[in-house]
Scaffold this motif. Structure first.
Motif, mmCIF file in Angstrom:
data_model
loop_
_atom_site.group_PDB
_atom_site.id
_atom_site.type_symbol
_atom_site.label_atom_id
_atom_site.label_comp_id
_atom_site.label_asym_id
_atom_site.label_seq_id
_atom_site.Cartn_x
_atom_site.Cartn_y
_atom_site.Cartn_z
ATOM 1 N N ALA A 53 0.828 -1.209 0.000
ATOM 2 C CA ALA A 53 0.000 0.000 0.000
ATOM 3 C C ALA A 53 0.857 1.251 0.000
ATOM 4 C CB ALA A 53 -0.925 -0.013 1.217
ATOM 5 N N VAL A 54 1.940 1.235 0.752
ATOM 6 C CA VAL A 54 2.853 2.376 0.803
ATOM 7 C C VAL A 54 3.455 2.645 -0.574
ATOM 8 C CG1 VAL A 54 5.090 3.122 1.731
ATOM 9 C CG2 VAL A 54 3.360 2.151 3.260
ATOM 10 N N ALA A 55 3.868 1.588 -1.238
ATOM 11 C CA ALA A 55 4.450 1.743 -2.573
ATOM 12 C C ALA A 55 3.426 2.252 -3.580
ATOM 13 C CB ALA A 55 5.046 0.412 -3.039
ATOM 14 N N ARG A 56 2.188 1.787 -3.475
ATOM 15 C CA ARG A 56 1.150 2.251 -4.407
ATOM 16 C C ARG A 56 0.902 3.753 -4.256
ATOM 17 N NH1 ARG A 56 -1.456 -2.659 -3.224
ATOM 18 N NH2 ARG A 56 -2.764 -1.640 -1.647
ATOM 19 N N ILE A 57 0.980 4.255 -3.063
ATOM 20 C CA ILE A 57 0.778 5.695 -2.852
ATOM 21 C C ILE A 57 1.846 6.484 -3.578
ATOM 22 C CG2 ILE A 57 0.856 7.520 -1.094
ATOM 23 C CD1 ILE A 57 -0.448 5.435 0.822
ATOM 24 N N GLY A 58 3.048 5.944 -3.660
ATOM 25 C CA GLY A 58 4.134 6.626 -4.363
ATOM 26 C C GLY A 58 5.418 6.742 -3.578
ATOM 27 N N TYR A 59 5.396 6.344 -2.314
ATOM 28 C CA TYR A 59 6.613 6.401 -1.506
ATOM 29 C C TYR A 59 7.675 5.483 -2.107
ATOM 30 C CZ TYR A 59 4.073 8.822 2.217
ATOM 31 O OH TYR A 59 3.357 9.740 2.952
ATOM 32 N N ARG A 60 8.925 5.942 -2.052
ATOM 33 C CA ARG A 60 10.027 5.136 -2.558
ATOM 34 C C ARG A 60 11.072 4.839 -1.488
ATOM 35 N NH1 ARG A 60 6.829 3.769 -5.157
ATOM 36 N NH2 ARG A 60 6.471 3.929 -7.396
ATOM 37 N N GLU A 61 10.927 5.476 -0.331
ATOM 38 C CA GLU A 61 11.792 5.173 0.799
ATOM 39 C C GLU A 61 10.945 4.912 2.034
ATOM 40 O OE1 GLU A 61 15.888 7.543 -0.428
ATOM 41 O OE2 GLU A 61 14.702 8.290 1.276
ATOM 42 N N ILE A 62 11.434 4.027 2.875
ATOM 43 C CA ILE A 62 10.781 3.754 4.151
ATOM 44 C C ILE A 62 11.850 3.773 5.236
ATOM 45 C CG2 ILE A 62 8.798 2.456 3.297
ATOM 46 C CD1 ILE A 62 10.382 -0.117 3.857
ATOM 47 N N GLU A 63 11.412 4.059 6.446
ATOM 48 C CA GLU A 63 12.288 3.975 7.602
ATOM 49 C C GLU A 63 11.579 3.097 8.628
ATOM 50 O OE1 GLU A 63 14.989 7.174 9.805
ATOM 51 O OE2 GLU A 63 12.855 7.448 10.263
ATOM 52 N N TYR A 64 12.215 1.990 8.985
ATOM 53 C CA TYR A 64 11.604 1.075 9.942
ATOM 54 C C TYR A 64 11.650 1.667 11.345
ATOM 55 C CZ TYR A 64 11.454 -2.649 6.471
ATOM 56 O OH TYR A 64 11.174 -3.396 5.350
ATOM 57 N N GLY A 65 10.540 1.473 12.071
ATOM 58 C CA GLY A 65 10.440 1.920 13.445
ATOM 59 C C GLY A 65 9.092 1.494 14.005
ATOM 60 N N GLY A 66 9.084 0.756 15.091
ATOM 61 C CA GLY A 66 7.823 0.326 15.682
ATOM 62 C C GLY A 66 7.164 -0.782 14.887
ATOM 63 N N GLY A 67 5.956 -1.130 15.326
ATOM 64 C CA GLY A 67 5.185 -2.155 14.639
ATOM 65 C C GLY A 67 5.738 -3.553 14.791
ATOM 66 N N GLY A 68 6.716 -3.740 15.679
ATOM 67 C CA GLY A 68 7.295 -5.060 15.885
ATOM 68 C C GLY A 68 8.225 -5.523 14.781
ATOM 69 N N TYR A 69 8.735 -4.585 13.985
ATOM 70 C CA TYR A 69 9.557 -4.974 12.837
ATOM 71 C C TYR A 69 10.830 -5.711 13.263
ATOM 72 C CZ TYR A 69 13.643 -1.926 13.049
ATOM 73 O OH TYR A 69 14.835 -1.353 13.390
ATOM 74 N N ASP A 70 11.343 -5.384 14.441
ATOM 75 C CA ASP A 70 12.613 -5.967 14.874
ATOM 76 C C ASP A 70 12.517 -7.474 15.084
ATOM 77 O OD1 ASP A 70 10.863 -5.152 16.978
ATOM 78 O OD2 ASP A 70 12.456 -5.496 18.434
ATOM 79 N N THR A 266 -1.364 9.417 2.570
ATOM 80 C CA THR A 266 -1.582 9.824 1.176
ATOM 81 C C THR A 266 -1.605 11.345 1.063
ATOM 82 O OG1 THR A 266 -2.822 7.793 0.704
ATOM 83 C CG2 THR A 266 -3.138 9.646 -0.802
ATOM 84 N N THR A 267 -2.291 12.011 1.988
ATOM 85 C CA THR A 267 -2.308 13.476 2.006
ATOM 86 C C THR A 267 -0.894 14.028 2.140
ATOM 87 O OG1 THR A 267 -4.519 13.588 2.954
ATOM 88 C CG2 THR A 267 -3.110 15.508 3.297
ATOM 89 N N SER A 268 -0.116 13.469 3.043
ATOM 90 C CA SER A 268 1.253 13.936 3.245
ATOM 91 C C SER A 268 2.096 13.734 1.994
ATOM 92 C CB SER A 268 1.890 13.210 4.426
ATOM 93 O OG SER A 268 1.273 13.557 5.642
ATOM 94 N N TYR A 269 1.970 12.565 1.373
ATOM 95 C CA TYR A 269 2.757 12.292 0.172
ATOM 96 C C TYR A 269 2.398 13.269 -0.955
ATOM 97 C CZ TYR A 269 4.604 10.231 -4.017
ATOM 98 O OH TYR A 269 5.274 10.074 -5.194
ATOM 99 N N ARG A 270 1.122 13.444 -1.199
ATOM 100 C CA ARG A 270 0.704 14.318 -2.299
ATOM 101 C C ARG A 270 1.113 15.768 -2.065
ATOM 102 N NH1 ARG A 270 -5.367 11.738 -3.393
ATOM 103 N NH2 ARG A 270 -4.611 9.839 -4.461
ATOM 104 N N THR A 271 1.054 16.202 -0.813
ATOM 105 C CA THR A 271 1.483 17.553 -0.498
ATOM 106 C C THR A 271 2.970 17.744 -0.806
ATOM 107 O OG1 THR A 271 -0.171 17.768 1.249
ATOM 108 C CG2 THR A 271 1.692 19.280 1.333
ATOM 109 N N LEU A 272 3.775 16.822 -0.349
ATOM 110 C CA LEU A 272 5.222 16.951 -0.568
ATOM 111 C C LEU A 272 5.598 16.741 -2.014
ATOM 112 C CD1 LEU A 272 6.641 15.192 2.621
ATOM 113 C CD2 LEU A 272 6.489 17.637 2.135
ATOM 114 N N ARG A 273 4.883 15.875 -2.715
ATOM 115 C CA ARG A 273 5.169 15.668 -4.130
ATOM 116 C C ARG A 273 4.888 16.939 -4.928
ATOM 117 N NH1 ARG A 273 8.451 12.485 -5.246
ATOM 118 N NH2 ARG A 273 9.296 14.538 -5.523
ATOM 119 N N ALA A 274 3.881 17.699 -4.525
ATOM 120 C CA ALA A 274 3.506 18.939 -5.227
ATOM 121 C C ALA A 274 4.329 20.144 -4.786
ATOM 122 C CB ALA A 274 2.024 19.227 -5.007
ATOM 123 N N LEU A 275 5.031 20.030 -3.676
ATOM 124 C CA LEU A 275 5.717 21.175 -3.090
ATOM 125 C C LEU A 275 6.854 21.671 -3.983
ATOM 126 C CD1 LEU A 275 5.720 22.879 -0.434
ATOM 127 C CD2 LEU A 275 7.525 21.342 0.364
#
Length: 277
Positions: A53-70, A266-275
Motif C-alpha cells: 500500500a505504501v508503494a502504491r501511494i508513491g513512496y520510494r523510501e521507508i524507515e523502519y520503526g515500531g510495529g514489531g519490525y525488529d 496519502t495526504t502527506s505524500y501528495r502535499t510533498l510531491r507537489a511542493l
C-alpha cells in the motif's frame, strides 16, 4: 502551508518542473520516505500488504520503526522491498538494543539494506543531567562500532532535548558538544523542534552538514499533529535551506495518525510531491 508555486504545480499539472514561463525553476523533493511508525498498527498486522500500500501511494523510501519490525523475518521484508522498489536507508533501533544487542542490530540493518542506524528515543531515566551525561559516551561508542561495520549513526530528537536544561544547558546542546560530529549525525524531527520553540531554520543553518534526515509532520494552530498540508508549517521555507543543509532523506511521520491511516499518509505524500520551493 503550501506556497503559490506548490498550488500551481498541483492544480495545473505543469509536470516535473512545476513553473510557468518567465519564472525561475523551483526545486522539489526527490524520493519521499515514510517512517513506518506512522502506520504501525497496519504494519504489525500485515507487513507485506502494508508495504504494498505504501508503494502504491508513491513512496520510494521507508524507515523502519515500531510495529514489531525488529522481531520479523528481515530477509522477507527485504525481498518485499526489492519487489516493490522500496529502499530503507535507515532504521530506528532503541538505545537498549544498541547497548545490549549491537551485533544483532547491525545484522538487521544490513539485511534491510540500511546505511544508517537511528537512535530514536531516550526514556525518562536518561533525561536528567547525570543520566544524559552517562549515556552520551555510548552515542560515540555506537557510532564508532557502526562505522567499523560500514554503517552510519544518527540521533532523532523529540522536544525534551530542547526543553530540559540542567544548569541552563539543554540536553541537545550537551549532545552536540559531547559527540563527534563526524560520526554522530542528526535526524531532525521538525515538528518536535518547532513544538519545543526552536527556530528550526537557525538550527538547520547551524548544523548544516551534520543533518542526515528530516522527519516531516505538520502542526495545526493548536499545536497538535496532522498530515503534511493539513497544518500551518511552512515547509517550503525550511526546505529552501537544503542547498546549505544537504539533507537527502525526508520521512513523513505522524505519531498520531488517525485510522484508517492510509488516507493520512496519502495526504502527506501528495502535499510533498507537489511542493515547490
Amino acid at each position: 502551508m503550501i506556497d503559490r508555486r506548490s498550488l500551481i504545480g498541483a492544480g495545473l499539472g505543469l509536470g516535473a518542473a512545476g513553473f510557468l514561463p518567465g519564472e525561475a525553476q523551483a526545486a522539489q523533493l526527490g524520493p519521499i520516505g515514510l517512517q513506518l511508525y506512522t502506520i504501525r498498527e497496519l504494519f504489525a498486522a500485515d507487513p507485506v500488504k502494508t508495504l504494498e500500500a505504501v508503494a502504491r501511494i508513491g513512496y520510494r523510501e521507508i524507515e523502519y520503526g515500531g510495529g514489531g519490525y525488529d522481531a520479523m523475518d528481515h530477509a522477507m521484508l527485504r525481498r518485499t522491498q526489492d519487489r516493490l522498489g522500496l529502499k530503507a536507508p535507515s532504521i530506528h533501533v532503541p538505545y537498549e538494543s544498541l547497548r545490549d544487542k549491537f551485533d544483532q542490530s547491525v545484522a538487521m540493518a544490513k539485511t534491510l539494506g540500511a546505511d544508517t542506524v537511528i537512535l530514536p528515543y531516550m526514556t525518562d531515566e536518561h533525561r536528567t543531567e547525570a543520566g544524559w551525561n552517562a549515556a552520551l559516551p555510548n552515542f560515540n561508542r555506537f557510532a564508532q562500532g557502526l562505522k567499523k561495520a560500514g554503517l552510519g549513526f544518527a540521533y532523532h530528537n523529540h522536544d525534551f532535548e530542547f526543553t530540559v536544561k540542567p544548569g541552563g544547558v539543554s540536553l541537545y546542546e550537551r549532545l552536540l558538544k559531547a559527540t563527534d560530529p563526524r560520526l554522530v549525525k542528526l535526524e531532525i524531527d521538525l515538528y518536535w523542534a518547532l513544538h519545543a520553540g526552536e527556530d528550526v531554520k537557525a538550527l538547520i543553518r547551524r548544523l548544516a552538514g551534520r543533518i542526515y534526515a528530516y522527519h516531516v509532520k505538520d502542526a495545526r494552530a493548536d499545536g497538535s499533529m496532522t498530515a503534511v498540508g493539513a497544518g500551518q508549517t511552512d515547509f517550503a521555507s525550511i526546505f529552501k535551506l537544503n542547498g546549505l543543509a544537504g539533507v537527502k532523506h525526508f520521512y513523513v511521520e505522524n505519531d498520531q495518525a488517525p485510522a484508517p491511516y492510509l488516507p493520512d499518509i496519502t495526504t502527506s505524500y501528495r502535499t510533498l510531491r507537489a511542493l515547490r520551493f
